[in-house]
Every structure is written in C-alpha cells, then in structure tokens.
Enzyme design. Structure first.
Site, PDB file in Angstrom:
ATOM      1  N   CYS A   2       7.425  -9.369  -9.391  1.00  0.00           N
ATOM      2  CA  CYS A   2       8.848  -9.399  -9.566  1.00  0.00           C
ATOM      3  C   CYS A   2       9.552  -8.608  -8.652  1.00  0.00           C
ATOM      4  O   CYS A   2       9.270  -7.523  -8.688  1.00  0.00           O
ATOM      5  CB  CYS A   2       9.398  -9.540 -11.015  1.00  0.00           C
ATOM      6  SG  CYS A   2       8.484 -10.734 -12.054  1.00  0.00           S
ATOM      7  N   ARG A  27       7.090 -10.246  -3.687  1.00  0.00           N
ATOM      8  CA  ARG A  27       6.570  -9.576  -4.842  1.00  0.00           C
ATOM      9  C   ARG A  27       6.259 -10.798  -5.980  1.00  0.00           C
ATOM     10  O   ARG A  27       5.899 -10.498  -7.062  1.00  0.00           O
ATOM     11  CB  ARG A  27       7.592  -8.626  -5.451  1.00  0.00           C
ATOM     12  CG  ARG A  27       7.615  -7.379  -4.604  1.00  0.00           C
ATOM     13  CD  ARG A  27       8.809  -6.303  -4.942  1.00  0.00           C
ATOM     14  NE  ARG A  27       8.414  -5.912  -6.280  1.00  0.00           N
ATOM     15  CZ  ARG A  27       7.664  -4.873  -6.400  1.00  0.00           C
ATOM     16  NH1 ARG A  27       7.155  -4.098  -5.305  1.00  0.00           N
ATOM     17  NH2 ARG A  27       7.266  -4.475  -7.584  1.00  0.00           N
ATOM     18  N   TRP A  74       7.515 -13.415 -10.452  1.00  0.00           N
ATOM     19  CA  TRP A  74       6.274 -13.897 -10.643  1.00  0.00           C
ATOM     20  C   TRP A  74       5.840 -14.210 -12.145  1.00  0.00           C
ATOM     21  O   TRP A  74       5.813 -13.318 -12.757  1.00  0.00           O
ATOM     22  CB  TRP A  74       5.392 -12.626  -9.965  1.00  0.00           C
ATOM     23  CG  TRP A  74       3.747 -13.195 -10.022  1.00  0.00           C
ATOM     24  CD1 TRP A  74       3.178 -13.980  -9.100  1.00  0.00           C
ATOM     25  CD2 TRP A  74       2.967 -12.916 -11.193  1.00  0.00           C
ATOM     26  NE1 TRP A  74       1.832 -13.882  -9.263  1.00  0.00           N
ATOM     27  CE2 TRP A  74       1.693 -13.459 -10.444  1.00  0.00           C
ATOM     28  CE3 TRP A  74       2.611 -12.307 -11.992  1.00  0.00           C
ATOM     29  CZ2 TRP A  74       0.387 -13.259 -11.220  1.00  0.00           C
ATOM     30  CZ3 TRP A  74       1.623 -11.987 -12.856  1.00  0.00           C
ATOM     31  CH2 TRP A  74       0.458 -12.546 -12.177  1.00  0.00           C
ATOM     32  N   ASN A 100      11.273  -6.403 -14.383  1.00  0.00           N
ATOM     33  CA  ASN A 100       9.945  -6.536 -13.670  1.00  0.00           C
ATOM     34  C   ASN A 100       8.992  -5.776 -14.619  1.00  0.00           C
ATOM     35  O   ASN A 100       8.989  -4.441 -14.836  1.00  0.00           O
ATOM     36  CB  ASN A 100       9.853  -5.913 -12.181  1.00  0.00           C
ATOM     37  CG  ASN A 100       8.556  -5.593 -11.668  1.00  0.00           C
ATOM     38  OD1 ASN A 100       7.628  -6.329 -11.975  1.00  0.00           O
ATOM     39  ND2 ASN A 100       8.421  -4.557 -10.888  1.00  0.00           N
ATOM     40  N   GLY A 101       7.966  -6.541 -15.044  1.00  0.00           N
ATOM     41  CA  GLY A 101       6.750  -5.791 -16.039  1.00  0.00           C
ATOM     42  C   GLY A 101       6.347  -6.680 -17.163  1.00  0.00           C
ATOM     43  O   GLY A 101       6.842  -8.020 -17.057  1.00  0.00           O
ATOM     44  N   GLU A 487     -14.657  -9.355   1.997  1.00  0.00           N
ATOM     45  CA  GLU A 487     -13.147  -9.464   2.530  1.00  0.00           C
ATOM     46  C   GLU A 487     -12.982 -10.799   3.123  1.00  0.00           C
ATOM     47  O   GLU A 487     -11.923 -11.326   2.976  1.00  0.00           O
ATOM     48  CB  GLU A 487     -12.869  -8.049   3.444  1.00  0.00           C
ATOM     49  CG  GLU A 487     -11.671  -7.903   3.881  1.00  0.00           C
ATOM     50  CD  GLU A 487     -10.283  -7.922   2.949  1.00  0.00           C
ATOM     51  OE1 GLU A 487     -10.607  -8.173   1.559  1.00  0.00           O
ATOM     52  OE2 GLU A 487      -9.164  -8.271   3.314  1.00  0.00           O
ATOM     53  N   LYS A 491     -10.258 -13.402   2.364  1.00  0.00           N
ATOM     54  CA  LYS A 491      -8.973 -13.868   2.880  1.00  0.00           C
ATOM     55  C   LYS A 491      -8.879 -15.442   2.792  1.00  0.00           C
ATOM     56  O   LYS A 491      -7.934 -15.909   2.930  1.00  0.00           O
ATOM     57  CB  LYS A 491      -9.132 -13.307   4.290  1.00  0.00           C
ATOM     58  CG  LYS A 491      -8.814 -11.636   4.645  1.00  0.00           C
ATOM     59  CD  LYS A 491      -7.559 -11.482   4.506  1.00  0.00           C
ATOM     60  CE  LYS A 491      -7.108 -11.224   3.114  1.00  0.00           C
ATOM     61  NZ  LYS A 491      -7.295  -9.779   2.530  1.00  0.00           N
ATOM     62  N   GLU A 494      -7.814 -16.762  -0.464  1.00  0.00           N
ATOM     63  CA  GLU A 494      -6.391 -16.840  -0.921  1.00  0.00           C
ATOM     64  C   GLU A 494      -5.256 -17.299  -0.292  1.00  0.00           C
ATOM     65  O   GLU A 494      -4.244 -17.731  -0.830  1.00  0.00           O
ATOM     66  CB  GLU A 494      -6.181 -15.183  -1.300  1.00  0.00           C
ATOM     67  CG  GLU A 494      -5.993 -14.550   0.103  1.00  0.00           C
ATOM     68  CD  GLU A 494      -5.954 -13.095  -0.330  1.00  0.00           C
ATOM     69  OE1 GLU A 494      -5.163 -12.540  -1.213  1.00  0.00           O
ATOM     70  OE2 GLU A 494      -6.309 -12.228   0.648  1.00  0.00           O
ATOM     71  N   HIS A 510     -31.740 -15.538  -3.233  1.00  0.00           N
ATOM     72  CA  HIS A 510     -32.012 -15.554  -4.549  1.00  0.00           C
ATOM     73  C   HIS A 510     -30.958 -16.558  -5.307  1.00  0.00           C
ATOM     74  O   HIS A 510     -30.652 -16.171  -6.629  1.00  0.00           O
ATOM     75  CB  HIS A 510     -31.471 -14.008  -4.900  1.00  0.00           C
ATOM     76  CG  HIS A 510     -32.350 -13.081  -4.355  1.00  0.00           C
ATOM     77  ND1 HIS A 510     -33.963 -13.112  -4.994  1.00  0.00           N
ATOM     78  CD2 HIS A 510     -32.419 -12.162  -3.574  1.00  0.00           C
ATOM     79  CE1 HIS A 510     -34.578 -12.247  -4.248  1.00  0.00           C
ATOM     80  NE2 HIS A 510     -33.646 -11.534  -3.297  1.00  0.00           N
ATOM     81  N   LYS A 609       2.546  -9.803  -4.151  1.00  0.00           N
ATOM     82  CA  LYS A 609       1.737  -8.559  -3.390  1.00  0.00           C
ATOM     83  C   LYS A 609       1.749  -7.482  -4.362  1.00  0.00           C
ATOM     84  O   LYS A 609       0.684  -6.797  -4.120  1.00  0.00           O
ATOM     85  CB  LYS A 609       3.123  -8.057  -2.249  1.00  0.00           C
ATOM     86  CG  LYS A 609       2.575  -7.125  -1.618  1.00  0.00           C
ATOM     87  CD  LYS A 609       1.627  -7.800  -0.343  1.00  0.00           C
ATOM     88  CE  LYS A 609       1.021  -6.678   0.354  1.00  0.00           C
ATOM     89  NZ  LYS A 609      -0.040  -7.058   1.016  1.00  0.00           N
TER      90      LYS A 609
HETATM   91  C1  F6R Z   1      -6.067  -9.577  -0.908  1.00  0.00           C
HETATM   92  C2  F6R Z   1      -4.934  -8.502  -1.621  1.00  0.00           C
HETATM   93  C3  F6R Z   1      -5.287  -8.235  -3.028  1.00  0.00           C
HETATM   94  C4  F6R Z   1      -5.005  -6.543  -3.339  1.00  0.00           C
HETATM   95  C5  F6R Z   1      -4.834  -6.120  -4.741  1.00  0.00           C
HETATM   96  C6  F6R Z   1      -4.865  -4.556  -4.909  1.00  0.00           C
HETATM   97  O1  F6R Z   1      -5.450  -9.717   0.421  1.00  0.00           O
HETATM   98  O2  F6R Z   1      -3.873  -7.932  -1.253  1.00  0.00           O
HETATM   99  O3  F6R Z   1      -6.328  -8.481  -3.356  1.00  0.00           O
HETATM  100  O4  F6R Z   1      -5.829  -5.963  -2.258  1.00  0.00           O
HETATM  101  O5  F6R Z   1      -3.940  -6.914  -5.329  1.00  0.00           O
HETATM  102  O6  F6R Z   1      -3.493  -4.233  -4.325  1.00  0.00           O
HETATM  103  P1  F6R Z   1      -3.235  -2.844  -3.972  1.00  0.00           P
HETATM  104  O7  F6R Z   1      -4.010  -2.429  -2.721  1.00  0.00           O
HETATM  105  O8  F6R Z   1      -1.612  -2.838  -3.579  1.00  0.00           O
HETATM  106  O9  F6R Z   1      -3.515  -1.887  -5.226  1.00  0.00           O
END
Ligand code: F6R
Length: 614
Positions: A2, A27, A74, A100-101, A487, A491, A494, A510, A609
């Site tokens: 948010c 956000r 969000w 937010n929260g 990773e 990517k 997501e 396995h 984010k």
């Molecule tokens: C994936 C991504 C998330 C963040 C995760 C942790 O691309 O961005 O998996 O890495 O939500 O976020 P931070 O690093 O802000 O604690």
C-alpha cells in the site's frame, strides 16, 4: 504494501496526490483513492484498479482543496473492489483515513463498535480503525491528535496512517508502527507525507522520517509536532534527501525493470566503490571494522531474508564458508521466527532486504536481537525500518528499485555480501593477501563484464520468442550457480506466470527428471569451474529425455555448445563471481518472455514491492 501520500499547503492537492500515487504504485495496485477537503466537506474518489483508472473515474480534473490524502492498495482484508478501496470514512463521516499495514485486533474492535451502534460498509480493518478513532474522540472529548494516540495505544498490528478531519482543513495527523512514513517539510508550514520519499523530492529535500509509535501533527499555523504513543514530545529531526529525480524515472526505457537490468554495471560499481582499494589491497567495511570483536568471535552466521534477498543470502552462504570459514545457515525469515530457533549470543545474524520494510525479516531481527545476537543489515533503502533495527550494516547503493521484480538489488546485495565475506576473512586472518588482491580485482571487473552480457539482449530475446508459450520451465545449477537457478525461476514465474522451478542440477535425478519431455525448456548454468563436468553430465541426462537445453556458458566453451539447443556466452570469471554475471541473461529472458505474453512487467499480478504484512 500500500502506498500513502498526503499534502497540506497552498497548492491544489489533487495533482500532487495523483503524481505521488503513480510513484508509489509499485507498493500495491489493486485499487486507488483520494480525499480532499473542500468547503467543509470531503471530496472522496476511489475505485478498483490502478491510479490511471482512478483518474478516468474522476473524469474532469478536480481542482479543489489544498489538503488531501491518497492511497494505492495491496488487498489484505477483503477483495480489491471500489468499497474496500481507501480512503475510508468514520461512522459520522467527519474523519477520513488511509492506512498501510494490518490491524490484527480489528475483529474484536469491530464487534465492540457494532455494539455501540457503528455500521460498516467495507471488509477492511482500516474502516474499523477510523471508526475507533472517531469513537474515542467522541467518548473522551479529546482533540483528534490525542484521540489518534489513545486509539493506537489499543491497536495491535502494523500501521502507517494519515487522517483528516473535515472541519479542520489546516491539519493532517499521521502515525506509524512497522510501516514507513516520511514527512516532507516545505516553506511556511507546507507539508507532504508519503510511504517513501519519491512523491516528495521534486517539492522539497527536507524530510523527517517518522519513527515507530510516533504520531505527527502537521499544522498550517503551528507547524510540525511529534509525540510518542506514550505522549512524550519528540524533536523532529530534519534531514536532507540525497535521492535524484532521474533515479525514479524510466529514463527512456519501456519499463522500470528493463532500466534497472541495464543499470547493473553502475549499481554494482556504486555498491563496491569506496569499500575496497586495489592500490592498498584493503577492504573497508565499517560495519566489520567497528565491530571486529563480534565478527571474530562469531561461531556461526545466520542469514535471514525473503524471496530474491534470500537467494542473495544463499550465495553469501557459499562465500562466507569458502572465504571466512564460518558455518552459515540461511533461513526464510518467516519460518525462522516461528520455529523457536536456537540462537546464541555469539551468532551474527545478517538480515538482507531491498526495501528494508519486509515484515517477516523485521520480526526475525527483533527475535534474534532479544536473544543477544549481533544483527547486521544489508538494505537498499536508507533509513528503512530494517536499517534502523540492526546493530550495524552496509547499504547496497543500488538506487531506488521500482520494478516489482528485483534485479539490480540482487546483484548489489551479492556484491556487498562479497566484500563483507572478504572483510570478515581478513579480520579473522583466514585469507592470504594475494588471494584477496586477486578476488578484489576480479570483483572490480564485474561491471564491465555485465555491460558485455547486456549486449546479448537480442540473442536472449530470440530465445525468449521460442519458449514464450511454455507452461513449465526448469532451472539447474550447482554450487554458486544453484541460487542463480532459483532466482532465474523466480523471475520467470513472477512476471510471466509460467510455472518454473529451480533445482541443484544433481537433485534433478531424484524427482524432477520425471517432468522432462520435448516440451520442457531446461535452463542450465554451465560455466567453467569446479562442477563443470558434473553439469555436463546433467545436461546429457536432460537431452537423453528430449528436453530443450538453454545453457549459460563461459565464452569459448565447446562441449556444452555441442549438446545444448541454445547457448548464451558470458565472460570468464572466478566461480565465486559467476552469480553476478550469469543472472543477467536470466533476468533479460524473463523480461522478454513476460513482454511477449502481454504481462505488465513492472507490476505483476497479486504482487507488491514492499511486503509489510506477515
Ligand atoms: C522478487 C522479489 C521478492 C523480494 C522479497 C523480499 O523479485 O522482489 O521476492 O525479494 O519480497 O523483499 P525485500 O528484499 O524488500 O525484503
């Protein structure tokens, strides 16, 4: 999660709020809303969808009111729809609030308020909070500032809130606990408020970061006053913002994600510059130098993080064990905190977080702190909650990362963790100067090598066009390349919504090998290094089952080229630095696949984010 924005001053609030919300949309983007005070009443607009949908909804430009608040959501409590969108009104409509929260005890508060005659329109915890504040104000006769303070002392959970009273267009009240809020201080008691500084920087560089459990009153005549929930006065600490406006704009790229992928030579440079000197052969990490004792006595390192930051933590596990010879455990912050883990005062806990606001990571830190461990933060956002909750740390200097999928933050984290491992190794006397010099020189050449890899963009795009309609994908790597496989898979899933899994290459036999057929793309990091021959055998196993191999290989490779369907060459480097380079084509590939599938790469569905809920 948010985004919150607020304005109080002489200008028209609406344009400032909309522009601010667009900057904060990373956000959360389920719904958006604004409320302004105009001639003693609220002008409230809100709807499901993005900020642009809100603008369309508002239709004609609203030029009304010099005070207002805005929100981009969000969803947590209740689906994303017009009614659940913020701002929310109190029972009698005199107050309006954005939040937010999560208010954890909202159900019991709601039941109590219903008994007292309140009626609710939405499913949100936020609406409960604004009713609760109104109820306290009316019950106690307190002014709004005090009513907010009293209400928050009874609230369990996390919040950043901004609240307006329609009878007082000269005042805005804000408060925070575990969710960020920054106040911009303009001239003549003009105020801006937001979840981060991006909506503020073009108006003022003077900011006050609100601390946990602080409540701020922003007033056109009386200025800024801050008190704690326990009613202690606090002197506002005004700091100057260093962020540049260009850093939060797309700069000619189609998306923030593409811009951020291309920024990596610069962001890695910024993250390592000033922390090592090839001339003197020294690594200088102030968080190690100033706490040498804690690092030297450490019997174990615990790394806590989530998502991509957790993957950076996995790379760090290999680095610390190889360079500094300390046992390392890498933990999902969310699992760690609820497991009653054994934590010793001799442990060093490294918390990794781009946003510095991730609720699970923050809670894991608090728990480890209580048990006496030394906490070291690796964060990107200066002044963030995690940066402040740790004993010491190192910022990553990647610059603002706005695309929801993390790219440049990952490589900046790995670069900083690399220097951290080297620094600890030197302090503990377990690394020879010669090796340090060689590794520092190699690290120094990484930005240039990444610039080379970025030139493979067209070739990667061509591969993306072949596999864009896949429904599954497998990513394999061994040693330092295993976290990169994870990773790469994250990517892809997501942002393109293709199911993808990362595995240690040897684990494939396995179980996952059962998935392989002619429709399965298998991305393998097969660079020259310790486990090259073993990975070649894994590639053979995939080929024997008709899987399609897309391999990332070291320049000049011949063996894998013969076997693979497609190869992407990357410059040679020490094994320990391959993650920084091999992840780049995987980021580009996910980006192109997602664009070709018509997905919004910067704002993938269901994500946000900054994950400030547990
Ligand atoms: C994936 C991504 C998330 C963040 C995760 C942790 O691309 O961005 O998996 O890495 O939500 O976020 P931070 O690093 O802000 O604690």
């Amino acid at each position: 999660m948010c985004g919150i924005v607020g304005y109080l001053g002489d200008r028209q609030a609406y344009d400032i709020l909309i522009k601010g919300l667009k900057r904060l949309e990373y956000r959360g983007y389920d719904s958006a809303g604004v409320a302004m005070i105009d001639e003693g009443d609220f002008r409230l607009f809100k709807c499901k969808g993005k900020v642009s949908d809100l603008e369309d909804n508002v239709g004609v430009k609203v030029n009304t009111g010099n005070v207002g608040i805005g929100h981009t959501r969000w969803a947590t409590h209740g689906p994303p729809n017009d009614v659940n969108a913020h701002p929310h009104l109190s029972n009698d409509g005199s107050l309006v609030l954005i939040h937010n929260g999560i208010i954890e005890n909202y159900a019991s508060l709601k039941a109590e308020l219903i008994n007292r005659g309140h009626t609710f329109k939405s499913d949100t915890d936020t609406e409960v909070l604004v009713h609760f504040i109104e109820d306290i104000r009316d019950k106690t006769g307190a002014n709004l500032f005090d009513a907010v303070r009293i209400a928050l002392s009874e609230v369990i959970g996390a919040y950043a809130i901004v609240i307006l009273d329609k009878s007082n267009p000269n005042q805005m009240i804000a408060a925070r606990k575990s969710s960020p809020l920054v106040i911009g201080v303009g001239k003549d008691n003009e105020f801006f408020i937001a979840s981060d500084a991006t909506p503020i920087i073009e108006y003022t560089r003077n900011v006050v970061y609100l601390e946990d459990e602080e409540i701020a009153r922003l007033d056109r005549t009386e200025g800024l006053k801050i008190v704690t929930i326990s009613n202690q006065n606090k002197d506002p600490y005004v700091q100057e913002l260093e962020m540049k406006l260009e850093a939060i704009e797309k700069g000619g790229y189609d998306s923030f994600m593409l811009k951020e992928i291309h920024e990596q030579p610069r962001s890695i440079n910024d993250s390592i510059r000033g922390r090592m000197s090839l001339a003197t052969g020294a690594v200088r990490m102030s968080g190690v130098d100033e706490h040498e004792d804690r690092w030297n006595k450490a019997t174990r390192i615990l790394i806590v993080a989530c998502g991509t930051s957790w993957h950076a933590g996995l790379v760090a596990e290999y680095l610390f064990e190889e360079f500094a010879r300390i046992p390392v455990e890498v933990e999902y912050a969310s699992e760690f905190r609820y497991r009653n883990p054994v934590i010793y005062p001799t442990d060093v806990v490294i918390a990794i977080s781009q946003s510095g606001e991730t609720a699970d990571t923050l809670a894991a830190i608090e728990m480890a702190k209580e048990k006496g461990a030394f906490i070291f933060g690796v964060c990107n956002v200066v002044g963030s909650s995690i940066a402040r909750a740790t004993h010491s740390g190192a910022y990553t200097h990647a610059g603002p990362e706005i695309g929801v999928a993390s790219t440049k933050a990952f490589t900046a984290q790995v670069s900083v963790l690399y220097l951290l491992a080297l620094s600890v190794a030197m302090h503990r006397g377990v690394m020879k100067q010669e090796r340090l010099n060689r590794l520092m020189a190699e690290l120094n050449s990484v930005p240039e090598k990444i610039a080379e890899v970025l030139k493979t963009n067209d070739a990667v795009k061509a591969i993306a066009s072949i596999y864009k309609d896949s429904t599954n994908a497998l990513y394999l790597g061994r040693g330092y390349s295993f976290p990169v496989a994870l990773e790469g898979a994250l990517k892809l899933k997501e942002i393109s919504y293709i199911h993808a899994e990362g595995y240690p290459a040897a684990e494939m036999k396995h179980g996952p090998i059962a998935l392989i057929d002619e429709n399965m793309p298998v991305f393998v990091i097969a660079t020259h290094g310790a486990s090259y021959e073993k990975v070649v055998s894994n590639i053979q196993e995939v080929k024997a089952r008709k899987g399609n191999i897309i391999a990332i290989v070291t320049e000049g490779d011949k063996v894998v080229k013969e076997l693979a369907d497609h190869v992407i060459e990357i410059p040679k480097s020490d094994d320990s630095l391959v993650p920084l380079i091999s992840v780049i084509p995987l980021q580009l590939l996910s980006y192109h696949v997602a664009v070709m599938r018509g997905c919004n790469v910067d704002q993938p569905r269901n994500l946000a984010k900054s994950v400030t809920v547990e």
